[in-house]
Design an enzyme around this catalytic site. Structure first.
Site, mmCIF file in Angstrom:
data_model
loop_
_atom_site.group_PDB
_atom_site.id
_atom_site.type_symbol
_atom_site.label_atom_id
_atom_site.label_comp_id
_atom_site.label_asym_id
_atom_site.label_seq_id
_atom_site.Cartn_x
_atom_site.Cartn_y
_atom_site.Cartn_z
ATOM 1 C CB THR A 1 15.870 47.671 -72.712
ATOM 2 O OG1 THR A 1 15.811 47.620 -71.292
ATOM 3 C CG2 THR A 1 15.520 46.314 -73.299
ATOM 4 C CB CYS B 1 20.115 68.241 -92.162
ATOM 5 S SG CYS B 1 20.360 66.489 -91.969
#
Ligand SMILES: *Cc1c(COP(=O)(O)O)cnc(C)c1O
Length: 383
Positions: A237, A325
């Site tokens: 969804t 990162c």
């Protein structure tokens, strides 16, 4: 705590208030499922289609070519995965040594699973050798994946040229355009690009929503499998409110694009030229001609960037060393090392990245603080 000066817009960006306003009703009033048959659900479905049209307008492509995903990382993973699913006889991947970890780590994992990966190097400006790229594409190459703009240095690759080479050689082409979208103009209708990734939180939209462009003539094998959402190309969804936000963020980015090129560039250039003039032993890392308008990656001789980050943080200044990162890890930036910078210079580098929410006043305050921080660290290092 000092007033915040946020100069780390390649890590993430502030949500534009107009974007928040557009999405809020989809978190409160309009909670219907976009796949439901009644009007209360269809209203949400229509909002998703408006968002798709707005993303497509920014990219210069058709709305049907946009798939909504959860993040830029998912988009890049999905593109490479799809190419590898298409043809058993094409399992080779070409990429570069300067990609974001979304691509880099995925390709390292593919290598462990037995895929052959060609890693293209860059020169000292951070640019690729296009002859080498052409020669690396083989009959069994599934996909070539090359980022549009580097998140650490802002260096731009000549993507239209690269895409044309890849098309001529018969492989698929993906570009990680997460840093390019909203910063430089592009038009996919004329490009020979099969897949392109973008991410909301790099363009003043909330985190956790992104898109993958899949050219309408390119076959696509889904990565997330389940319900028939996103025309069966990405199950689950839809994150309706965030997708509405992404549409609005793209609409605003399109309107702001000409000013991004002038005003954000002017802020960056003012910052960079002042630093270079005032701080001895400061140098720009990467091709400053073919570069995003908002990014400045600088090295400061004899300065440890981790120490600089800490002192700048105490003054409320956010910037980064390498990419977010890699911060906290012991390795110097893989991008700067791929450019042939010494370990020492790579560890003495800071990235400052600007956005339309930065002001000249903020930049001037940063310009007062930075030279003091650099001198202090040099005094400490010498002592
Ligand atoms: C931020 C970034 C990504 C990852 O996007 P997420 O939405 O954070 O997963 C990928 N590539 C580049 C170049 C980026 O800057």
């Amino acid at each position: 705590m000092n007033e915040l000066i946020y100069l780390d817009n390649n890590a993430t960006t502030r949500v534009d208030p107009a974007v928040l306003e557009e999405m809020l009703p989809y978190l409160t009033e309009f909670y219907g499922n976009p796949s439901s048959g009644y009007r209360f659900g269809q209203k949400v479905g229509k909002a998703l289609e408006t968002a798709r049209e707005r993303v497509a307008a920014l990219l210069g492509c058709e709305p049907g070519e946009i798939i909504f995903t959860s993040c830029g990382t998912e988009s890049t993973n999905a593109a490479i995965n799809s190419a590898l699913q298409m043809d058993r006889d094409r399992q080779h991947v070409v990429t570069t040594r300067v990609e974001h970890s979304a691509t880099l780590k995925h390709c390292e994992t593919l290598a462990k699973r037995g895929h052959e990966i060609t890693w293209l190097g860059v020169d000292e400006r951070g640019q690729l050798d296009l002859d080498e790229l052409e020669k690396s594409i083989r009959d069994d190459t599934a996909i070539v994946t090359v980022m549009w703009a580097n998140n650490e240095t802002g260096v731009l690759f000549p993507i239209d040229e690269i895409a044309a080479i890849v098309r001529r050689k018969g492989a698929l082409f993906h570009t990680d355009a997460v840093q390019a979208i909203g910063k430089i103009p592009l038009r996919l209708a004329d490009a020979k690009i099969n897949f392109l990734s973008l991410s909301g939180h790099k363009l003043h939209c909330p985190k956790g929503v992104a898109a993958l462009y899949v050219n309408r003539r390119t076959k696509f094998a889904p990565y997330v499998i389940g319900g028939g959402q996103e025309s069966g190309k990405r199950a689950g969804t839809e994150n309706a409110a965030s997708i509405v936000a992404l549409g609005k963020a793209c609409e605003i980015a399109g309107e702001y694009l000409p000013r991004e090129g002038r005003e954000v560039r002017a802020l960056r250039d003012h910052f960079e030229s002042t630093v270079l003039a005032q701080i001895e032993g400061a140098q720009v890392n990467g091709d400053s001609e073919h570069r995003l308008p908002n990014t400045s990656n600088l090295s400061f001789e004899s300065v440890d960037s981790e120490g600089a980050l800490m002192l700048l943080d105490q003054h409320g200044i956010c910037c980064s060393s390498g990419s977010a990162c890699t911060t906290g890890s012991l390795h110097a930036s893989h991008v700067l090392k791929a450019m042939g910078l010494s370990e020492e210079r790579a560890r003495a580098s800071l990235r400052f990245s600007f956005s339309r929410f930065n002001t000249r006043n903020e930049v001037d305050r940063a310009l007062e603080i930075l030279p003091k921080v650099i001198s202090k660290l040099r005094r400490l290092a010498a002592a």
